[in-house]
Design an enzyme around this catalytic site. Structure first.
Site, PDB file in Angstrom:
ATOM      1  N   HIS B  65      24.843  42.281  40.178  1.00 27.37           N
ATOM      2  CA  HIS B  65      23.783  41.325  39.853  1.00 27.37           C
ATOM      3  C   HIS B  65      22.405  41.930  40.094  1.00 27.37           C
ATOM      4  O   HIS B  65      21.888  41.899  41.198  1.00 27.37           O
ATOM      5  CB  HIS B  65      23.969  40.086  40.741  1.00 27.37           C
ATOM      6  CG  HIS B  65      23.185  38.892  40.301  1.00 27.37           C
ATOM      7  ND1 HIS B  65      23.707  37.629  40.264  1.00 27.37           N
ATOM      8  CD2 HIS B  65      21.911  38.761  39.869  1.00 27.37           C
ATOM      9  CE1 HIS B  65      22.799  36.772  39.836  1.00 27.37           C
ATOM     10  NE2 HIS B  65      21.685  37.444  39.594  1.00 27.37           N
ATOM     11  N   HIS B  67      18.343  42.610  38.122  1.00 29.21           N
ATOM     12  CA  HIS B  67      17.414  42.362  37.024  1.00 29.21           C
ATOM     13  C   HIS B  67      16.622  43.640  36.809  1.00 29.21           C
ATOM     14  O   HIS B  67      15.810  44.016  37.648  1.00 29.21           O
ATOM     15  CB  HIS B  67      16.481  41.193  37.363  1.00 29.21           C
ATOM     16  CG  HIS B  67      17.225  39.917  37.597  1.00 29.21           C
ATOM     17  ND1 HIS B  67      17.534  39.040  36.585  1.00 29.21           N
ATOM     18  CD2 HIS B  67      17.758  39.378  38.727  1.00 29.21           C
ATOM     19  CE1 HIS B  67      18.215  37.999  37.084  1.00 29.21           C
ATOM     20  NE2 HIS B  67      18.361  38.187  38.383  1.00 29.21           N
ATOM     21  N   LEU B  68      16.892  44.307  35.690  1.00 29.56           N
ATOM     22  CA  LEU B  68      16.190  45.575  35.423  1.00 29.56           C
ATOM     23  C   LEU B  68      14.901  45.345  34.645  1.00 29.56           C
ATOM     24  O   LEU B  68      14.119  46.254  34.465  1.00 29.56           O
ATOM     25  CB  LEU B  68      17.108  46.545  34.676  1.00 29.56           C
ATOM     26  CG  LEU B  68      18.331  47.019  35.474  1.00 29.56           C
ATOM     27  CD1 LEU B  68      19.198  47.945  34.613  1.00 29.56           C
ATOM     28  CD2 LEU B  68      17.919  47.723  36.759  1.00 29.56           C
ATOM     29  N   HIS B 184      25.201  30.916  37.702  1.00 27.74           N
ATOM     30  CA  HIS B 184      24.091  30.615  38.611  1.00 27.74           C
ATOM     31  C   HIS B 184      24.179  29.108  38.802  1.00 27.74           C
ATOM     32  O   HIS B 184      23.780  28.344  37.934  1.00 27.74           O
ATOM     33  CB  HIS B 184      22.769  31.036  37.958  1.00 27.74           C
ATOM     34  CG  HIS B 184      21.537  30.504  38.645  1.00 27.74           C
ATOM     35  ND1 HIS B 184      20.517  31.332  39.034  1.00 27.74           N
ATOM     36  CD2 HIS B 184      21.153  29.258  38.998  1.00 27.74           C
ATOM     37  CE1 HIS B 184      19.551  30.598  39.602  1.00 27.74           C
ATOM     38  NE2 HIS B 184      19.915  29.337  39.584  1.00 27.74           N
ATOM     39  N   HIS B 237      25.268  34.663  43.765  1.00 28.93           N
ATOM     40  CA  HIS B 237      24.392  34.438  44.940  1.00 28.93           C
ATOM     41  C   HIS B 237      24.675  33.173  45.741  1.00 28.93           C
ATOM     42  O   HIS B 237      23.853  32.269  45.805  1.00 28.93           O
ATOM     43  CB  HIS B 237      22.917  34.513  44.551  1.00 28.93           C
ATOM     44  CG  HIS B 237      22.525  33.850  43.253  1.00 28.93           C
ATOM     45  ND1 HIS B 237      22.788  32.537  43.005  1.00 28.93           N
ATOM     46  CD2 HIS B 237      21.885  34.326  42.154  1.00 28.93           C
ATOM     47  CE1 HIS B 237      22.323  32.226  41.808  1.00 28.93           C
ATOM     48  NE2 HIS B 237      21.777  33.305  41.266  1.00 28.93           N
ATOM     49  N   ASN B 283      15.606  32.272  44.783  1.00 28.83           N
ATOM     50  CA  ASN B 283      16.403  31.144  44.337  1.00 28.83           C
ATOM     51  C   ASN B 283      17.850  31.584  44.138  1.00 28.83           C
ATOM     52  O   ASN B 283      18.099  32.435  43.307  1.00 28.83           O
ATOM     53  CB  ASN B 283      15.848  30.595  43.025  1.00 28.83           C
ATOM     54  CG  ASN B 283      16.554  29.322  42.601  1.00 28.83           C
ATOM     55  OD1 ASN B 283      17.175  28.654  43.403  1.00 28.83           O
ATOM     56  ND2 ASN B 283      16.489  29.008  41.317  1.00 28.83           N
ATOM     57  N   ASP B 310      21.153  40.755  43.709  1.00 24.85           N
ATOM     58  CA  ASP B 310      20.202  39.913  42.968  1.00 24.85           C
ATOM     59  C   ASP B 310      18.815  40.562  42.975  1.00 24.85           C
ATOM     60  O   ASP B 310      17.787  39.872  43.104  1.00 24.85           O
ATOM     61  CB  ASP B 310      20.150  38.489  43.527  1.00 24.85           C
ATOM     62  CG  ASP B 310      19.478  37.515  42.556  1.00 24.85           C
ATOM     63  OD1 ASP B 310      19.131  37.923  41.423  1.00 24.85           O
ATOM     64  OD2 ASP B 310      19.291  36.345  42.934  1.00 24.85           O
ATOM     65  N   HIS B 314       9.364  41.720  41.251  1.00 20.59           N
ATOM     66  CA  HIS B 314       8.181  41.019  40.769  1.00 20.59           C
ATOM     67  C   HIS B 314       6.965  41.784  41.245  1.00 20.59           C
ATOM     68  O   HIS B 314       6.963  42.339  42.339  1.00 20.59           O
ATOM     69  CB  HIS B 314       8.112  39.589  41.311  1.00 20.59           C
ATOM     70  CG  HIS B 314       9.126  38.654  40.723  1.00 20.59           C
ATOM     71  ND1 HIS B 314       9.111  38.298  39.386  1.00 20.59           N
ATOM     72  CD2 HIS B 314      10.166  38.005  41.270  1.00 20.59           C
ATOM     73  CE1 HIS B 314      10.118  37.461  39.158  1.00 20.59           C
ATOM     74  NE2 HIS B 314      10.774  37.275  40.284  1.00 20.59           N
TER      75      HIS B 314
END
Lengths: 308, 430
Positions: B65, B67-68, B184, B237, B283, B310, B314
Site C-alpha cells: 500500500h 502512493h507514488l 479502504h 490500514h 486517515n 500507506d 505530501h
C-alpha cells in the site's frame, strides 16, 4: 509584573499564579477607563495587528479599545480585506505582516490550532482571540475577572456552563481557567452538543437543567448558533429554549446570590430569557467592561515595559 | 539489460518465514535469481562478496500500500523517487494505489506506470487498479483489462465505495478474474468533517473527531460482503480494536479475508497529535492507546497478516497549513522497518515474524513473486543491520516529501543493502 511567556495562545498550561497576575493587572488598569482622558502612554510606539480570519465585532472592538487606551498603534485586517481570499497561506500572510515589524498580533481564526501554527513560524507575540472550537483565552480571563469581582474569590465556587460545549472555545477556556483557580465546573446541554469524553476536560455533567442550576454560584449560558440547526444537532429552537434556555422559573430554584453570565451576543428568548438577561443576576455588561481591562492587562504584560 | 555481477552474502542470519529458515549461512544471488542458500557457499570468480556477519539476510520487503503520486502529483513524489525511498527502506516491491491523476482506471495508465517503473524504478511496482472509474463510486472499472495490463488488485483507496450493492458487484466481478479487492473501510457519513480520532485529545484541541466506529462499521460491511460474495477481500490500514475483532470473526467464519496495518498505528496514538502536528494527521487517524495495543497484538498474532506503509507523500503546501485544512497522510517507506524493529526489541514479535509481516505475507496475499529465500526465486533480498541506530531526519529522505510522523525518532536498525532482481538498489554508505 510580567508573564513568563511571549504568547497567550490558550489557558491550558497557564498557572494560577500567572492568571492571578493578569487579573490583578486588569484590576489596576480598570481605573484608566474611568478617567476623563482614557489613555496612558505605556505602549506608545508599539504596533499591534488585529488579524481576524473570522468575523468578530465585540472581541475586535474590545482589543482595539484596549490597545488605544495604552497608546499602541493598531492595524486591522479582516477576512474580507486581507489577501486570504487570494489564496495566500496563513504562514505567508503572517510573514508579510511580520516584515512590517509588529510587536504583537491578535488573531482570530475558524480553525483550531491556527495560532499555534502562526507561533511556530513567526517570532512576535501572539494573542489568540479565538481559534475554532479550541480556546479563547482573553474571554476566559475576563470571565474569571468578572466572577472574582462578584464573588471575591475563585477558589471553591460552583460554576455551571450550559449550552453548546462542543463548538465553544469560550467553554474550553472557561473550564481550564476555572479548574486552575480551584472552581468546580458542571456542564449541561443537549447530548449532541456535549463533546465526546467531555468529563476529561475536568467537568461533571448534569442530568437536568435543575441539577445544573440548583447549587451553582455562577451560571454561564452559551450562545446557540443557528447553523447547528442545519447540522441537525437539535430539533427546533422552540424545544431548545424550553429545555436548555434559562428563564425566570429557574431563578427561583437557584441560589439567591447566583450570578448569570453570557459571552454574547445573546439570542434573547433562546438560551436566555430577556427577564434573566436584564435582571439583577446578570453580569453580562460587566463582562464587556472587564474584557477591555483584561485585554489591556495582556497587552501590557506581553509587550509592555516590564515584559521579558 | 546486462546481467549484474553475482553477489555472495556471507555469514548472515538467513530469515525465510516461508520455509521457517532461521540460521547462519551464505546466500548466493546469480542471474537475477537466488542460486543457493545455507552453509558456506563458494563464490563464483566474478562475484561481489559481502560480509553479512551480525546482519539479517531476508527476502526483500513488499509493501501492499503506497502512493507514488505519478501521474499527476509529481511535486509530491514520482515513481523514481518513491521507489528509491522504497529501496532505502529495504523494499523490493510496492503496490501503488490508483488515486493518481488521471486515476489508474485504464490499461493506459497501468502501462504508463509500469513503463516508468521499468525505466526509473528502484523496485518492482505492482499497480492497483480502481474499482470504479475515476474513483467516482458509480460504476465498475474494466477490471479484466486492468488485470491484463498488470494490476494485481483493485481498490478505491481514499474514496470508499459507499454503495453496498455496487461494492458487492465489484467483489463478484473482480473475483471472476482473480483480483483481490482492497477496501479502504470508512463510513463517510460518520467520518465527514473529522480531522482526528474522536476522543479526549480531539475534545481538548477543539477538533472535530472521526470515531473509530466510522472504520469498524465499514469494515463490518466490507467483510460481510466478502462472506456474501466469496471474494478475496483485504482490509487496508486497520487502526482500531473494533476492526481487529471484526476481521478475526470473519477469518473464523472461513471467509477469504485479510488485513494490513501501518507503522504509525503501531507506534503512535491520538495524543501524539500534540500541538496540532499535521505530520500526525492521516486517515484513518491515530487512535487511542488501547486501539494501538489491539493492533500491535493483532499484528503479532497474525490476525493482521501484513504490515503496509500507506506511504502518502505530501508537500509543505498540504502540510504547513491549519490542521483542519491539512491533507491526510504521512510517508512510511523509509521508516517502516525501524518501527518494526522496535517491536522486535520489545519482544512483541520475533525476526522471522517481522519478515513474514513485511515480505512473505504480502507476497502470499496478492500472489506476488518474492517473499522467500527459496532457490530459484527472484534475487529480491534485503540485508538488515538490527543494531545500526539512526535518527530520522526528514531532510535526508529519498522521498520527495518530508511528511514523516517520525522526525527525530531514534530507530534501532535499518536496511543496509537492498537487492532487487540481483541488482543492488540501495547500499548504505559507511
Amino acid at each position: 509584573m510580567s508573564l513568563k511567556r511571549r504568547n497567550m495562545l490558550g489557558l491550558y498550561g497557564v498557572s494560577a499564579e500567572e492568571i492571578t497576575t493578569v487579573l490583578d493587572t486588569a484590576e489596576s488598569l480598570k481605573e484608566i477607563s474611568a478617567r476623563p482622558i482614557k489613555k496612558v502612554p505605556t505602549l506608545r510606539g508599539k504596533t499591534i495587528v488585529h488579524f481576524f480570519y473570522e468575523a468578530s465585532t465585540r472581541t475586535r472592538t474590545s482589543f482595539e479599545i484596549a490597545a488605544k487606551r495604552l497608546s499602541a498603534d493598531t492595524v486591522s485586517l479582516s477576512a474580507s480585506t486581507s489577501s486570504i481570499t487570494k489564496g495566500e497561506t496563513l504562514i505567508d500572510t503572517a510573514k508579510n505582516l511580520l516584515a512590517m515589524s509588529p510587536d504583537l498580533i491578535v488573531m482570530r481564526h475558524s480553525q483550531s490550532g491556527a495560532p499555534q501554527l502562526l507561533a511556530r513560524h513567526i517570532p512576535c507575540s501572539i494573542i489568540n482571540a479565538g481559534d475554532g472550537a479550541h480556546e479563547h483565552p482573553s474571554q476566559g480571563l475576563l470571565d474569571l475577572l468578572t466572577i472574582r469581582r462578584a464573588k471575591g474569590r475563585l477558589d471553591g465556587l460552583k460554576v455551571s456552563i450550559i449550552g453548546d460545549i462542543t463548538h465553544s472555545r469560550v467553554a474550553r477556556s472557561d473550564i481550564i481557567g476555572l479548574n486552575t483557580m480551584g472552581s468546580q465546573v458542571t456542564v449541561y446541554g443537549p447530548r449532541t452538543l456535549l463533546p465526546p469524553a467531555v468529563e476529561t476536560l475536568g467537568v461533571s455533567v448534569a442530568g437536568s437543567m435543575d441539577e445544573a442550576i440548583h447549587d451553582a454560584d455562577v451560571i454561564i449560558m452559551l450562545r446557540v448558533q443557528q447553523e447547528r440547526l442545519t447540522d441537525v444537532l437539535f430539533p427546533t429552537l422552540r424545544e431548545y429554549a424550553q429545555r436548555f434556555g434559562l428563564g425566570l422559573k429557574h431563578m427561583k430554584a437557584a441560589k439567591p446570590d447566583v450570578v448569570i453570565m453570557h459571552p454574547g451576543p445573546i439570542n434573547r428568548g433562546v438560551e436566555l430569557s430577556p427577564e434573566v438577561a436584564d435582571g439583577p443576576w446578570s453580569l453580562i455588561l460587566d463582562q464587556v467592561a472587564n474584557g477591555v481591562a483584561v485585554r489591556m492587562a495582556l497587552l501590557y504584560l506581553l509587550i509592555g515595559p516590564e515584559a521579558s | 539489460m546486462s546481467q549484474p555481477r553475482p553477489i555472495l552474502l556471507k555469514g548472515g542470519r538467513l530469515l525465510c518465514p516461508a520455509s521457517g529458515t532461521d540460521e547462519t549461512g551464505d546466500l548466493l544471488l546469480e542471474r537475477g535469481a537466488i542460486a543457493a542458500l545455507g552453509g558456506e557457499l563458494d563464490a563464483p570468480a566474478d562475484a561481489e562478496i559481502i560480509d553479512c556477519t551480525g546482519k539479517w539476510v531476508a527476502p526483500g520487503l513488499i509493501d501492499l500500500h503506497v502512493h507514488l503520486r505519478e501521474p499527476g502529483h509529481e511535486y509530491k513524489e514520482d515513481i523514481a523517487s518513491g521507489t528509491a525511498a522504497a529501496a532505502a527502506g529495504g523494499f523490493t516491491a510496492v503496490c501503488c494505489m490508483p488515486n493518481t491523476e488521471p486515476v489508474n482506471d485504464s490499461a493506459a495508465v497501468t502501462e504508463m506506470i509500469l513503463e516508468r517503473a521499468r525505466k526509473a524504478g528502484s523496485c518492482r511496482v505492482y499497480p492497483v487498479g480502481a474499482i470504479t472509474p475515476g474513483l467516482g463510486g458509480k460504476a465498475l472499472s474494466q477490471m479484466a483489462e486492468l488485470r491484463d495490463a498488470g494490476c494485481v488488485a483493485v481498490s478505491d483507496d481514499g474514496h470508499p465505495v459507499s454503495d453496498s450493492r455496487l461494492l458487492r458487484r465489484a467483489m463478484e466481478y473482480a473475483s471472476g478474474f482473480g483480483l483481490p479487492v482492497i477496501c479502504h473501510s470508512e463510513e463517510l457519513s460518520l467520518s465527514a468533517g473529522g480531522a482526528m480520532h474522536e476522543g479526549p485529545t480531539a475534545t481538548a484541541l477543539g477538533l472535530p473527531g472521526i470515531p473509530a466506529e466510522a472504520e469498524v462499521a465499514a469494515v463490518e460491511r466490507d467483510l460481510t460482503l466478502a462472506g456474501l460474495t466469496g471474494a478475496r477481500v483485504h482490509i487496508a490500514h486497520i487502526s482500531c480494536a473494533g476492526s481487529v475483532a471484526a476481521l478475526k470473526r470473519a477469518q473464523e467464519a472461513g471467509w477469504a479475508v485479510s488485513g494490513e496495518t501501518a507503522p504509525h498505528y503501531l507506534a503512535l496514538c491520538d495524543q501524539d497529535v500534540g500541538e496540532y502536528d499535521t505530520h500526525r494527521k492521516m486517515n484513518p487517524p491515530l487512535r487511542s492507546a488501547a486501539d494501538r495495543e489491539a493492533v500491535r497484538q493483532a499484528l503479532a498474532s497474525g490476525v493482521i497478516e501484513a504490515l503496509a506503509t500507506d506511504h502518502a507523500p505530501h508537500s509543505v503546501l498540504e502540510k504547513e497549513v491549519e490542521f483542519g485544512f491539512a491533507a491526510f497522510g504521512v510517508t512510511g517507506l523509509e521508516t517502516a522497518l525501524g518501527i518494526m524493529l522496535e517491536l522486535v526489541n520489545q519482544h512483541l514479535l520475533g525476526p522471522l515474524a517481522l519478515i513474514d509481516r513485511m515480505s512473505a505475507a504480502p507476497a502470499r496475499l496478492l500472489g506476488l513473486p518474492g517473499g522467500s529465500l527459496a532457490a530459484g526465486g527472484p534475487a529480491d533480498v534485503v540485508v538488515i543491520d538490527p543494531k545500526a541506530i539512526w535518527y530520522v531526519d526528514p531532510v535526508k529522505m529519498r522521498s520527495k516529501s518530508a511528511n514523516t510522523a517520525f522526525a527525530g525518532r531514534r530507530m534501532p536498525g535499518r536496511a543496509v543493502l537492498t537487492v532487487c532482481g540481483g541488482k543492488v538498489t540501495f547500499r548504505l554508505e559507511a
